[in-house]
Design an enzyme around this catalytic site. Structure first.
Site, short mmCIF file in Angstrom:
data_model
loop_
_atom_site.label_atom_id
_atom_site.label_comp_id
_atom_site.label_asym_id
_atom_site.label_seq_id
_atom_site.Cartn_x
_atom_site.Cartn_y
_atom_site.Cartn_z
N LEU A 102 0.81 -1.39 -0.13
CA LEU A 102 -0.01 0.03 0.18
C LEU A 102 0.64 1.24 0.06
O LEU A 102 0.43 2.18 -0.40
CB LEU A 102 -0.98 -0.05 1.14
CG LEU A 102 -1.99 -1.07 1.35
CD1 LEU A 102 -2.95 -0.94 2.76
CD2 LEU A 102 -2.97 -0.99 0.02
N GLY A 103 1.98 1.22 0.59
CA GLY A 103 2.86 2.46 0.51
C GLY A 103 4.31 2.03 1.41
O GLY A 103 4.35 1.00 2.04
N GLY A 133 7.27 4.11 3.79
CA GLY A 133 7.61 5.26 4.65
C GLY A 133 9.11 4.96 4.94
O GLY A 133 9.94 4.25 4.65
N GLN A 134 9.75 6.15 5.92
CA GLN A 134 10.99 6.02 6.34
C GLN A 134 11.37 4.77 7.10
O GLN A 134 12.48 4.32 7.05
CB GLN A 134 11.22 7.20 7.24
CG GLN A 134 12.60 7.43 7.56
CD GLN A 134 12.83 8.70 8.26
OE1 GLN A 134 12.02 9.35 8.59
NE2 GLN A 134 14.09 8.86 8.85
N VAL A 147 7.14 -0.57 5.40
CA VAL A 147 6.51 -0.89 4.22
C VAL A 147 5.18 -1.35 4.76
O VAL A 147 4.57 -2.19 5.88
CB VAL A 147 6.96 -1.96 3.26
CG1 VAL A 147 6.21 -2.16 2.15
CG2 VAL A 147 8.47 -1.79 3.11
N VAL A 148 3.94 -0.97 4.24
CA VAL A 148 2.71 -1.18 4.74
C VAL A 148 2.11 -1.96 3.35
O VAL A 148 1.98 -1.62 2.29
CB VAL A 148 1.84 0.27 4.72
CG1 VAL A 148 0.55 -0.08 5.04
CG2 VAL A 148 2.31 1.20 5.82
N LYS A 169 1.68 -3.03 8.60
CA LYS A 169 3.13 -2.20 8.67
C LYS A 169 4.20 -3.16 8.98
O LYS A 169 4.11 -3.80 10.06
CB LYS A 169 3.17 -1.11 9.74
CG LYS A 169 4.27 -0.08 9.46
CD LYS A 169 4.08 0.97 10.37
CE LYS A 169 5.33 2.04 10.34
NZ LYS A 169 5.22 3.12 11.15
N ASP A 229 4.60 14.17 15.09
CA ASP A 229 4.96 13.99 13.60
C ASP A 229 3.42 14.20 12.85
O ASP A 229 3.11 13.26 11.99
CB ASP A 229 5.46 12.76 13.12
CG ASP A 229 6.16 12.55 11.63
OD1 ASP A 229 6.24 13.74 11.13
OD2 ASP A 229 6.06 11.47 11.13
#
Length: 922
Positions: A651-652, A654-655, A658-659, A674, A770
């Protein structure tokens, strides 16, 4: 039977093997976690006991620390349960109505005819008198070679020639199973037959077949299974009902082992299996009814034809005894039953262990808050005490310097108003301990002195009381404005520093100084400093009156003595003397107070140094280590209970992870997963603390739910360990939503949702740190939820690290000293995007070529520009939120009603003209 080679494995044995393999794998992890928890607690106790031993000058500090961490240990009942459960060996216990039933079930489990059945089995257990079956206990274990031996339980192997060792065999010889009548050796009669096989199931679990009741009572046969064993109890039934003796034995089993029983109905040789199956499908069998009536089976809502419950038990539910009516479908009931028994034990142990981790971790976090507050408030209290004492001293000295003339006038006024009454009272005074004649004849010189003394005392008492009452009113306001506050502040300092009897004396002395010097309680009964000075001065003046010849004691004489005493008093001298001595005592008390306060401050300084050191240890070491243990125990519980989640499409990214999409896990559907691979211990600790903070939060509709976690030890072929966080799956994030287009009302509602979520986090003592577009998720109705609490921490646990996304980072984040107002700043930037209705960067940030340049611009005060479409009230709210001074940013409790009023004004009916610019231009 061949001595080498693996046994054939049936589908039932393979599935049972997988269940036991999974159990043993999780047991290794559970034992490791328990061992590390014991080591952690032991280290904590040693550290703080050493701290206490070395802190000889600060027993309060040490007692505080040991008091705080005294519960870092296992409660005795929990420790006993974990000791008996964690690492317990799985055992399959085969019981039954007779040996034939037990042997038939054992052969089915192992998928081979190892034990004799039918005619070759010999005499049945229920044979006639004189032909009682005497078959010994059988223990099946794993080995590379097939062998049989007789051994005393838990002791040594007997040297005995077995029939199986004399040649090849496929089925264990009957004579090796039985105890011969002519055998008189007690050791031989008590020995059990150990059968070693190279079988996959036996690699994961041992199997025991109980002996005949005539050989050993059931309670003795099961004695070895009461400690560090998780039994899978199977009871083979080859008749329609149980005898009273068999029911009694089952009750004993239930008392000895608090585990459920799987009753297995074996096919009757005299009835066709098809006929038996039809009978089971029509109604509950006679066996099942008997078990229900005797309380040996829980009430079931309904069973399928095999005897298994019609509905699958909820995950984590306590396993119940079951009946397998159809032997052909035994696989369908025995495998789930085994999994549930094994799962229940591990889930209970992991939950108990995780509960202990969470309690202790919450203790650490709460103590971090207390220590942080102590570090902040104690220096302020000391400074406040010093400042207020100085103000009090200055005020009292001002009274002593400037009130002398007022005292003189007050004394003159008091004497004038009381003179006649004093003279009258003196004339009528009845002396004590002196006999005075009615005609007033002269008395001795000694009696004259006594009479004069009593007249003097009368005058002194009356004058002292009158003057004291007026002096009180001149300084009484100081009592509440200075002394009350001083005492409360001093009391709090002393309570936080009760060290020893010596230091108690110092603290008590400090209180006495305050009471003596500063309470200014100039009443006669208290004997305060001012009153006492006044009284002593009056006595000195009166004592200077001399009498040469003893006079007659008459009322006139008494009046004359009182008159002379009153006239001898000089109001000016008396006032001057009082003020002089008052100043002297004030200064002396002030110096003593200051010295005592310095001494108290020195002791607090040493204590605060130790507190700060402990606070650092809690933040940097204790809490992160315990959080990691907590993450491991919770993840173990989740994977045992719900299994490992299956990863769907990505799905995406990030830093830090991974999702993925996850269709279903733990009863939640759909989910987002995640996957995080911590590269080092620091990231492990941060992730563990994030998980703890998120999981312990109460559910809130504006926060994304975290369903659970699983630690994947096989990630990247076992080269890395990944933490899988399973959470609520939403429709899209705010970044995607703004790109697709959202109405003004939807955007303002999202702003309200985000503020509500941040307020909830702050109410729980947490900072998000954040807040940004990617960390706000939208459901299908475009309602917002905050996610990704990776940087979320309580204020007391923050180390001042620089975290966040540069555009949304408040300037003070770069200094390492910040509070929850950084989330207000980040919301201000987020609100700019919401009002703009797009994801285009503000000009001030878009022209930055690097992250460092962006940070520098933010530090220098760069902020997003005002767009033409912005409403004035919205722009003012943004500017207030991203104010460079954290103290000037509005509280979220003020932001939320402001947003509500903006929403009502801009989105309600009749406001189309006002909102059209925002709706159309951006």
């Amino acid at each position: 039977m061949e001595g080498h080679g693996a046994q054939r494995s049936s589908p039932l044995a393979r599935d049972l093997t997988r269940a036991f393999t999974s159990y043993n794998k999780h047991t290794v992890l559970l034992k490791k976690n328990l061992k590390e928890t014991h080591a952690f607690f032991r280290e904590m106790r040693q550290n703080y006991s050493n701290t206490c031993a070395s802190s000889t000058l600060s027993s309060d500090s040490s007692s505080q620390e040991t008091g705080q961490f005294s519960c870092i240990s296992f409660p005795s009942h929990e420790e006993e349960f974990l000791r008996n459960t964690v690492g317990a060996a799985p055992y399959i216990l085969v019981l039954g109505q007779d040996c034939a039933a037990r042997y038939q079930l054992l052969n089915c489990l192992l998928g081979d005819r190892l034990l004799p059945l039918g005619p070759e089995a010999g005499q049945a257990c229920h044979g006639g008198q004189g032909n009682v079956c005497k078959r010994r206990k059988l223990c099946f274990t794993h080995g590379r070679q097939t062998r049989l031996s007789l051994a005393l339980p838990g002791q040594y192997e007997l040297v005995h020639q077995l029939a199986a060792n004399c040649g090849r065999w496929e089925t264990v010889p009957r004579e090796d199973l039985e105890i011969l009548d002519e055998c008189e050796d007690p050791a031989h009669r008590q020995a059990e037959l150990e059968i070693t096989l190279h079988h996959p199931l036996l690699q994961e679990a041992k199997v025991m077949v109980v002996p005949c009741p005539s050989v050993q009572p059931i309670e003795e046969a099961l004695e070895d299974c009461t400690r560090s064993v998780i039994p899978i109890i199977l009871y083979a039934v080859n008749r329609d009902s149980l005898s009273s003796e068999q029911v009694a034995d089952l009750r004993k089993v239930k008392e000895i082992l608090s585990f459920p029983v799987c009753y297995v109905r074996l096919p009757d040789a005299s009835a066709a299996s098809a006929e038996l199956g039809q009978r089971c499908e029509k109604d509950k069998s006679k066996l099942q009814k008997q078990l229900l009536s005797r309380g040996l089976l829980g009430s079931l809502s309904g069973n399928c034809s095999c005897g298994a419950p019609a509905q699958t038990a909820a995950p984590g539910a306590k396993p119940q005894s079951v009946v397998g009516e159809n032997f052909e479908k035994l696989h369908r009931i025995l495998v789930p039953f085994t999994r549930q028994v094994l799962q229940n034990q591990q889930v209970e142990a992991a939950s108990l262990l995780n509960g202990l981790h969470c309690r202790c971790l919450d203790l650490f976090i709460n103590q971090a808050f207390d220590m942080q507050r102590d570090l902040q408030i104690t220096p302020r209290r000391l400074e406040y005490t010093r400042e207020k004492e100085g103000e009090l001293f200055t005020s009292l000295m001002t009274i002593a310097n400037r009130k002398q003339e007022e005292m003189k006038d007050m004394i003159v006024e008091t004497l004038g108003s009381m003179k006649e009454q004093l003279l009258e009272d003196a004339a009528n005074l009845e002396f004590t301990d002196i006999i005075v004649t009615t005609n007033g004849d002269p008395v001795t010189s000694k009696e004259i002195k006594s009479c004069i003394q009593q007249i003097q005392d009368l005058i002194v008492v009356r004058l002292n009381q009158a003057v004291a009452n007026k002096l009180i009113s001149s300084v009484d306001y100081l009592r509440e404005s200075f002394v009350g506050t001083l005492e409360r502040c001093l009391s709090s300092l002393e309570k936080s520093h009760i060290e020893s009897s010596v230091h108690n004396i110092t603290s008590n002395h400090l209180k006495q100084l305050l009471n003596a010097a500063y309470h200014v309680e100039v009443t006669f009964h208290s004997g305060s400093s001012v009153t006492r000075l006044f009284w002593e001065q009056i006595k000195q003046i009166i004592h200077r009156i001399t009498f040469v010849n003893p006079p007659a004691i008459t009322p006139e004489w008494k009046r004359k003595v009182a008159q002379d005493a009153i006239e001898s008093l000089s109001a000016a001298k008396l006032a001057r003397s009082i003020c002089s001595q008052f100043r002297t005592r004030l200064y002396s008390s002030h110096e003593a107070f200051a010295a005592s306060l310095r001494q108290l401050e020195e002791r607090h300084t040493g204590r605060l140094e130790r507190t700060e050191d402990l606070w650092l240890r809690v933040r940097k070491d204790h809490a992160p280590r315990l959080a990691r243990l907590s993450l491991e125990s919770r993840s173990l519980r989740d994977v045992v209970l719900h299994g490992k989640p299956k990863l769907g499409r990505e799905l995406g990214r990030g830093q830090y992870g991974v999702v993925y999409l996850c269709d279903s896990w733990g009863g939640h559907n759909p989910c987002a997963l995640k996957s995080v691979v911590p590269p080092d211990d620091k990231h492990w600790n941060d992730l563990a603390l994030e998980f703890h903070y998120t999981r312990t939060l109460p559910k809130h509709e504006r926060l994304v739910d975290l369903h659970g976690s699983v630690i994947d030890h096989t990630y990247a072929g076992g080269s890395s360990i990944a933490v899988l966080l399973i959470m609520e799956r939403l429709h899209r994030d705010l970044y995607t939503g703004l790109k697709a287009g959202l109405s003004l009302q939807e955007r303002l509602q999202i702003a309200l949702d985000v503020v509500e979520g941040i307020r909830f986090l702050h109410s729980q003592g947490l900072l998000h740190r954040d807040i940004k577009l990617k960390n706000v998720l939208l459901d299908k109705q475009n309602r917002a939820k905050i996610t990704d609490l990776g940087f979320c921490k309580p204020e007391a646990m923050m180390s001042g690290s620089i975290v966040g996304t540069p555009i949304h980072m408040a300037p003070e984040l770069f200094t390492g000293k910040y509070d929850n107002s950084v989330d207000v700043y980040a919301f201000g930037i987020l609100f700019w995007y919401l009002c703009a209705g797009s994801v285009k960067l503000p000009e001030a940030f878009e022209k930055c070529s690097s992250k460092d340049q962006l940070w520098n611009n933010v530090r220098k005060g760069a902020r997003p520009e005002r767009l033409p479409c912005f409403d004035e009230e919205c722009w003012q709210l943004m500017e207030a939120c991203w104010n460079g001074d954290p103290s000037q940013r509005p509280l979220l409790g003020i932001v939320e009603p402001s947003l509500e009023s903006i929403t009502v004004r801009m989105c309600n009916c009749g406001s189309e003209q006002k909102s059209s610019s925002l709706e159309d231009s951006c």
